[in-house]
Design a protein around this motif. Structure first.
Motif, PDB file in Angstrom:
ATOM      1  N   ASP A  20       0.844  -1.193   0.000  1.00  0.00           N
ATOM      2  CA  ASP A  20       0.000   0.000   0.000  1.00  0.00           C
ATOM      3  C   ASP A  20       0.877   1.239   0.000  1.00  0.00           C
ATOM      4  N   LEU A  21       0.684   2.069  -1.017  1.00  0.00           N
ATOM      5  CA  LEU A  21       1.460   3.288  -1.190  1.00  0.00           C
ATOM      6  C   LEU A  21       0.561   4.492  -0.949  1.00  0.00           C
ATOM      7  N   ASP A  22       1.021   5.429  -0.159  1.00  0.00           N
ATOM      8  CA  ASP A  22       0.274   6.665   0.086  1.00  0.00           C
ATOM      9  C   ASP A  22       1.056   7.841  -0.491  1.00  0.00           C
ATOM     10  N   TRP A  23       0.438   8.482  -1.487  1.00  0.00           N
ATOM     11  CA  TRP A  23       1.051   9.607  -2.190  1.00  0.00           C
ATOM     12  C   TRP A  23       0.494  10.914  -1.640  1.00  0.00           C
ATOM     13  N   SER A  24       1.361  11.898  -1.532  1.00  0.00           N
ATOM     14  CA  SER A  24       0.934  13.244  -1.154  1.00  0.00           C
ATOM     15  C   SER A  24       1.666  14.222  -2.069  1.00  0.00           C
ATOM     16  N   TYR A  25       0.881  15.014  -2.796  1.00  0.00           N
ATOM     17  CA  TYR A  25       1.461  15.820  -3.863  1.00  0.00           C
ATOM     18  C   TYR A  25       1.599  17.288  -3.479  1.00  0.00           C
ATOM     19  N   ALA A  26       2.657  17.885  -4.006  1.00  0.00           N
ATOM     20  CA  ALA A  26       2.922  19.289  -3.702  1.00  0.00           C
ATOM     21  C   ALA A  26       2.105  20.239  -4.564  1.00  0.00           C
ATOM     22  N   LYS A  27       1.750  19.793  -5.771  1.00  0.00           N
ATOM     23  CA  LYS A  27       1.130  20.723  -6.717  1.00  0.00           C
ATOM     24  C   LYS A  27      -0.135  20.145  -7.339  1.00  0.00           C
ATOM     25  N   ASN A  28      -1.217  20.249  -6.620  1.00  0.00           N
ATOM     26  CA  ASN A  28      -2.532  19.939  -7.178  1.00  0.00           C
ATOM     27  C   ASN A  28      -2.618  18.592  -7.889  1.00  0.00           C
ATOM     28  N   MET A  29      -2.103  17.543  -7.233  1.00  0.00           N
ATOM     29  CA  MET A  29      -2.203  16.176  -7.731  1.00  0.00           C
ATOM     30  C   MET A  29      -1.434  15.941  -9.024  1.00  0.00           C
ATOM     31  N   LYS A  30      -0.575  16.883  -9.399  1.00  0.00           N
ATOM     32  CA  LYS A  30       0.247  16.689 -10.578  1.00  0.00           C
ATOM     33  C   LYS A  30       1.640  16.256 -10.145  1.00  0.00           C
ATOM     34  N   VAL A  31       2.283  15.437 -10.959  1.00  0.00           N
ATOM     35  CA  VAL A  31       3.596  14.919 -10.609  1.00  0.00           C
ATOM     36  C   VAL A  31       4.633  16.037 -10.686  1.00  0.00           C
ATOM     37  N   ALA A  32       5.294  16.309  -9.577  1.00  0.00           N
ATOM     38  CA  ALA A  32       6.366  17.287  -9.553  1.00  0.00           C
ATOM     39  C   ALA A  32       7.642  16.638 -10.065  1.00  0.00           C
ATOM     40  N   GLU A  33       8.670  17.444 -10.169  1.00  0.00           N
ATOM     41  CA  GLU A  33       9.944  16.922 -10.663  1.00  0.00           C
ATOM     42  C   GLU A  33      10.624  16.034  -9.635  1.00  0.00           C
ATOM     43  N   THR A  34      10.435  16.367  -8.357  1.00  0.00           N
ATOM     44  CA  THR A  34      11.186  15.709  -7.292  1.00  0.00           C
ATOM     45  C   THR A  34      10.272  14.952  -6.335  1.00  0.00           C
TER      46      THR A  34
END
Length: 300
Positions: A20-34
């Motif tokens: 189970d992977l939990d993702w938390s995004y920095a920019k509105n659910m879009k993939v950031a560079e890092t």
């Protein structure tokens, strides 16, 4: 919780189990560079305070975060007889490969306690073959000598830690034994009074080790730190009750060009709470962010 919004993803492992992977995004659910990949400690999860606080600060500073849950730690029991353990780098490798496939161009790794040992072992095993997109790592309260830490856990002052771990580990064995009776003997539970006992009776044989001592020797990251090829910061407190400072490979790290050991006087085990919180940020969270941004520059 803590202002962190997770998006859960379940991936299938090569042995047809799942993580189970939990993702938390920095920019509105879009993939950031890092991306920062965070590995929790023994019987922890992505919802642990030390994970959530770190994710919140990292998100606020432009980093996507992947806080993954070890097998059986994400809120549901995993499908196979095996659990997770301090040296199960095949699962961490699956996480890294999955993250790379998402298109991230820069990845940092972070681990706490058992997750720190796992991270260091993975980096040491990979050596110069580590993907060039993985740039650095920072780990906290790392039990780099598993046998020494298991012995420390038996001390009377640490009984609360040991009881806390066993209170969740033993019920998991009971549940697993009903699903895989051929792999578990529940009657052995009566012999398990310490974490060493648990590892000797269950962890070691279940994962292909001869006994607890063999498991500890094979998986202690102190035996792998020499192979690390990327900038890596290890932060341990001198007053950590379950990770004796003398068990750390101080000389090996001192002579390593890519690895630094930062010994702080206070912090206990995965504590690092300053006397005065500024913006709700722990010292460890600030230290990790500074290292990710600047490395070990002397002018900071």
């Amino acid at each position: 919780m803590y202002g962190v919004q997770y998006s859960r993803e379940k991936i299938v492992t090569e042995d047809q189990d799942f993580l189970d992977l939990d993702w938390s995004y920095a920019k509105n659910m879009k993939v950031a560079e890092t991306l920062v990949i965070l590995s929790h400690g023994l019987e922890g999860s992505s919802s642990g305070q030390y994970i959530l606080g770190m994710v919140k600060l990292l998100n606020r500073n432009g980093y996507d975060c992947l806080a993954w849950n070890f097998r059986g730690c994400g809120g549901e029991m995993n499908k196979t007889a095996r659990f997770y353990h301090s040296g199960a780098t095949e699962d961490l490798d699956a996480i890294v490969r999955h993250a790379l496939a998402k298109g991230y161009t820069r990845i940092h790794m972070m681990g706490f306690s058992l997750g720190g040992n796992l991270t260091l072992k993975y980096l040491g095993e990979s050596g110069s073959n580590l993907d060039i997109k993985i740039e650095s790592a920072v780990v906290f309260s790392v039990p780099m000598d598993l046998l020494a830490c298991s012995r420390a856990m038996i001390l009377p002052k640490n009984i609360i830690y040991m009881q806390r771990f066993l209170q969740t580990l033993k019920p998991k064995v009971t549940k697993k034994s009903k699903l895989f009776p051929e792999a578990f003997n529940r009657s052995h539970n009566r012999y398990v009074r310490t974490l060493y006992d648990f590892d000797d009776v269950y962890t070691a044989p279940l994962h292909g080790f001869e006994n607890a001592d063999h498991y500890y020797e094979a998986c202690s990251s102190r035996n792998f730190v020499g192979g690390i090829s990327i900038p890596t910061l290890i932060v341990n407190a001198l007053n950590d009750p379950i990770v004796p400072f003398e068990s750390l490979p101080v000389e090996a790290i001192r002579n390593h060009a890519k690895v630094w050991l930062e010994a702080v006087s206070e912090g206990g085990h995965c504590g690092f709470r300053p006397a005065v919180l500024r913006d709700g940020v722990y010292w460890s969270e600030h230290r990790a962010l500074t290292f990710l941004k600047n490395g070990m520059r002397d002018d900071l």
